[in-house]
Design a protein around this motif. Structure first.
Motif, PDB file in Angstrom:
ATOM      1  N   MET A   1     -43.168   4.609  -0.144  1.00  0.00           N
ATOM      2  CA  MET A   1     -42.279   5.069   0.903  1.00  0.00           C
ATOM      3  C   MET A   1     -43.104   5.215   2.179  1.00  0.00           C
ATOM      4  O   MET A   1     -44.136   5.854   2.188  1.00  0.00           O
ATOM      5  CB  MET A   1     -41.679   6.408   0.475  1.00  0.00           C
ATOM      6  N   SER A   2     -42.642   4.624   3.235  1.00  0.00           N
ATOM      7  CA  SER A   2     -43.419   4.602   4.469  1.00  0.00           C
ATOM      8  C   SER A   2     -43.276   5.888   5.270  1.00  0.00           C
ATOM      9  O   SER A   2     -44.107   6.185   6.118  1.00  0.00           O
ATOM     10  CB  SER A   2     -43.007   3.406   5.320  1.00  0.00           C
ATOM     11  N   GLN A   3     -42.231   6.668   5.021  1.00  0.00           N
ATOM     12  CA  GLN A   3     -42.010   7.894   5.792  1.00  0.00           C
ATOM     13  C   GLN A   3     -42.718   9.071   5.139  1.00  0.00           C
ATOM     14  O   GLN A   3     -42.828   9.132   3.926  1.00  0.00           O
ATOM     15  CB  GLN A   3     -40.527   8.183   5.883  1.00  0.00           C
ATOM     16  N   ASN A   4     -43.154  10.007   5.963  1.00  0.00           N
ATOM     17  CA  ASN A   4     -43.779  11.227   5.469  1.00  0.00           C
ATOM     18  C   ASN A   4     -42.714  12.321   5.457  1.00  0.00           C
ATOM     19  O   ASN A   4     -42.447  12.946   6.474  1.00  0.00           O
ATOM     20  CB  ASN A   4     -44.965  11.602   6.367  1.00  0.00           C
ATOM     21  N   LEU A   5     -42.082  12.528   4.304  1.00  0.00           N
ATOM     22  CA  LEU A   5     -40.991  13.491   4.178  1.00  0.00           C
ATOM     23  C   LEU A   5     -41.496  14.698   3.392  1.00  0.00           C
ATOM     24  O   LEU A   5     -41.566  14.664   2.166  1.00  0.00           O
ATOM     25  CB  LEU A   5     -39.797  12.841   3.469  1.00  0.00           C
ATOM     26  N   ASN A   6     -41.830  15.758   4.096  1.00  0.00           N
ATOM     27  CA  ASN A   6     -42.431  16.920   3.454  1.00  0.00           C
ATOM     28  C   ASN A   6     -41.528  18.127   3.380  1.00  0.00           C
ATOM     29  O   ASN A   6     -41.869  19.096   2.725  1.00  0.00           O
ATOM     30  CB  ASN A   6     -43.730  17.313   4.173  1.00  0.00           C
ATOM     31  N   SER A   7     -40.401  18.092   4.037  1.00  0.00           N
ATOM     32  CA  SER A   7     -39.527  19.260   4.009  1.00  0.00           C
ATOM     33  C   SER A   7     -38.108  18.837   3.641  1.00  0.00           C
ATOM     34  O   SER A   7     -37.722  17.675   3.802  1.00  0.00           O
ATOM     35  CB  SER A   7     -39.515  19.967   5.366  1.00  0.00           C
ATOM     36  N   PHE A   8     -37.357  19.799   3.153  1.00  0.00           N
ATOM     37  CA  PHE A   8     -35.959  19.549   2.807  1.00  0.00           C
ATOM     38  C   PHE A   8     -35.197  19.020   4.019  1.00  0.00           C
ATOM     39  O   PHE A   8     -34.422  18.068   3.909  1.00  0.00           O
ATOM     40  CB  PHE A   8     -35.337  20.845   2.284  1.00  0.00           C
ATOM     41  N   ARG A   9     -35.453  19.595   5.157  1.00  0.00           N
ATOM     42  CA  ARG A   9     -34.768  19.176   6.390  1.00  0.00           C
ATOM     43  C   ARG A   9     -35.073  17.717   6.730  1.00  0.00           C
ATOM     44  O   ARG A   9     -34.166  16.965   7.096  1.00  0.00           O
ATOM     45  CB  ARG A   9     -35.188  20.095   7.532  1.00  0.00           C
ATOM     46  N   ASP A  10     -36.336  17.309   6.588  1.00  0.00           N
ATOM     47  CA  ASP A  10     -36.711  15.914   6.855  1.00  0.00           C
ATOM     48  C   ASP A  10     -36.017  14.960   5.881  1.00  0.00           C
ATOM     49  O   ASP A  10     -35.547  13.892   6.276  1.00  0.00           O
ATOM     50  CB  ASP A  10     -38.222  15.725   6.740  1.00  0.00           C
ATOM     51  N   ILE A  11     -35.962  15.352   4.610  1.00  0.00           N
ATOM     52  CA  ILE A  11     -35.341  14.506   3.591  1.00  0.00           C
ATOM     53  C   ILE A  11     -33.846  14.338   3.872  1.00  0.00           C
ATOM     54  O   ILE A  11     -33.312  13.228   3.826  1.00  0.00           O
ATOM     55  CB  ILE A  11     -35.588  15.075   2.180  1.00  0.00           C
ATOM     56  N   ILE A  12     -33.156  15.443   4.174  1.00  0.00           N
ATOM     57  CA  ILE A  12     -31.725  15.377   4.469  1.00  0.00           C
ATOM     58  C   ILE A  12     -31.461  14.514   5.709  1.00  0.00           C
ATOM     59  O   ILE A  12     -30.543  13.692   5.730  1.00  0.00           O
ATOM     60  CB  ILE A  12     -31.130  16.788   4.641  1.00  0.00           C
ATOM     61  N   ALA A  13     -32.262  14.690   6.748  1.00  0.00           N
ATOM     62  CA  ALA A  13     -32.092  13.886   7.962  1.00  0.00           C
ATOM     63  C   ALA A  13     -32.286  12.402   7.655  1.00  0.00           C
ATOM     64  O   ALA A  13     -31.532  11.551   8.147  1.00  0.00           O
ATOM     65  CB  ALA A  13     -33.069  14.346   9.037  1.00  0.00           C
ATOM     66  N   TYR A  14     -33.273  12.088   6.827  1.00  0.00           N
ATOM     67  CA  TYR A  14     -33.514  10.693   6.466  1.00  0.00           C
ATOM     68  C   TYR A  14     -32.338  10.129   5.666  1.00  0.00           C
ATOM     69  O   TYR A  14     -31.859   9.026   5.941  1.00  0.00           O
ATOM     70  CB  TYR A  14     -34.821  10.559   5.678  1.00  0.00           C
ATOM     71  N   ILE A  15     -31.857  10.878   4.681  1.00  0.00           N
ATOM     72  CA  ILE A  15     -30.719  10.423   3.877  1.00  0.00           C
ATOM     73  C   ILE A  15     -29.494  10.199   4.768  1.00  0.00           C
ATOM     74  O   ILE A  15     -28.778   9.206   4.619  1.00  0.00           O
ATOM     75  CB  ILE A  15     -30.409  11.423   2.743  1.00  0.00           C
ATOM     76  N   ASN A  16     -29.263  11.114   5.701  1.00  0.00           N
ATOM     77  CA  ASN A  16     -28.116  10.971   6.613  1.00  0.00           C
ATOM     78  C   ASN A  16     -28.240   9.752   7.523  1.00  0.00           C
ATOM     79  O   ASN A  16     -27.232   9.254   8.033  1.00  0.00           O
ATOM     80  CB  ASN A  16     -27.924  12.237   7.442  1.00  0.00           C
ATOM     81  N   SER A  17     -29.452   9.255   7.720  1.00  0.00           N
ATOM     82  CA  SER A  17     -29.644   8.082   8.562  1.00  0.00           C
ATOM     83  C   SER A  17     -29.406   6.774   7.810  1.00  0.00           C
ATOM     84  O   SER A  17     -29.287   5.716   8.425  1.00  0.00           O
ATOM     85  CB  SER A  17     -31.058   8.071   9.154  1.00  0.00           C
ATOM     86  N   LEU A  18     -29.318   6.837   6.493  1.00  0.00           N
ATOM     87  CA  LEU A  18     -29.101   5.630   5.700  1.00  0.00           C
ATOM     88  C   LEU A  18     -27.656   5.162   5.835  1.00  0.00           C
ATOM     89  O   LEU A  18     -26.753   5.961   6.052  1.00  0.00           O
ATOM     90  CB  LEU A  18     -29.471   5.896   4.235  1.00  0.00           C
ATOM     91  N   GLU A  19     -27.464   3.856   5.688  1.00  0.00           N
ATOM     92  CA  GLU A  19     -26.170   3.265   6.018  1.00  0.00           C
ATOM     93  C   GLU A  19     -25.213   3.114   4.843  1.00  0.00           C
ATOM     94  O   GLU A  19     -24.008   3.011   5.048  1.00  0.00           O
ATOM     95  CB  GLU A  19     -26.389   1.911   6.676  1.00  0.00           C
ATOM     96  N   ASN A  20     -25.730   3.077   3.605  1.00  0.00           N
ATOM     97  CA  ASN A  20     -24.823   2.867   2.477  1.00  0.00           C
ATOM     98  C   ASN A  20     -25.406   3.459   1.192  1.00  0.00           C
ATOM     99  O   ASN A  20     -26.550   3.911   1.163  1.00  0.00           O
ATOM    100  CB  ASN A  20     -24.503   1.378   2.295  1.00  0.00           C
ATOM    101  N   GLU A  21     -24.592   3.439   0.146  1.00  0.00           N
ATOM    102  CA  GLU A  21     -25.006   4.030  -1.129  1.00  0.00           C
ATOM    103  C   GLU A  21     -26.194   3.307  -1.745  1.00  0.00           C
ATOM    104  O   GLU A  21     -27.015   3.936  -2.410  1.00  0.00           O
ATOM    105  CB  GLU A  21     -23.836   4.048  -2.109  1.00  0.00           C
ATOM    106  N   GLU A  22     -26.303   2.023  -1.556  1.00  0.00           N
ATOM    107  CA  GLU A  22     -27.429   1.265  -2.107  1.00  0.00           C
ATOM    108  C   GLU A  22     -28.748   1.735  -1.487  1.00  0.00           C
ATOM    109  O   GLU A  22     -29.747   1.887  -2.194  1.00  0.00           O
ATOM    110  CB  GLU A  22     -27.234  -0.240  -1.886  1.00  0.00           C
ATOM    111  N   GLN A  23     -28.766   1.973  -0.189  1.00  0.00           N
ATOM    112  CA  GLN A  23     -29.973   2.486   0.464  1.00  0.00           C
ATOM    113  C   GLN A  23     -30.316   3.889  -0.047  1.00  0.00           C
ATOM    114  O   GLN A  23     -31.485   4.207  -0.236  1.00  0.00           O
ATOM    115  CB  GLN A  23     -29.793   2.511   1.971  1.00  0.00           C
TER     116      GLN A  23
END
Length: 77
Positions: A1-23
């Motif tokens: 994984m290229s992103q550095n996701l260390n907090s719950f907030r970062d993970i949620i923001a990243y998931i919300n940026s994804l475009e579809n269920e496959e991603q």
């Protein structure tokens, strides 16, 4: 994984940026693989550091970590 996701907030923001269920599925599978590879197998029981079950483990628990509930019963994983 290229992103550095260390907090719950970062993970949620990243998931919300994804475009579809496959991603999202790909992210979850990648994250689980990363957590498994970076966590140690350890025995979890009620005597760890004198603390009770429920307070002894922080963070991700490796899926190969045996959990011991009693010396009379085989541990489960």
């Amino acid at each position: 994984m290229s992103q550095n996701l260390n907090s719950f907030r970062d993970i949620i923001a990243y998931i919300n940026s994804l475009e579809n269920e496959e991603q999202i599925k790909e992210f979850v599978m990648s994250r689980l693989e990363e957590l498994e590879n970076n966590s140690k197998k350890r025995t979890i029981d009620k005597s760890n550091n004198g603390r009770l079950i429920g307070t002894i483990a922080e963070g991700y628990i490796n899926s190969d970590s045996p959990i011991v509930t009693s010396y009379m019963v085989d541990p489960f994983i």
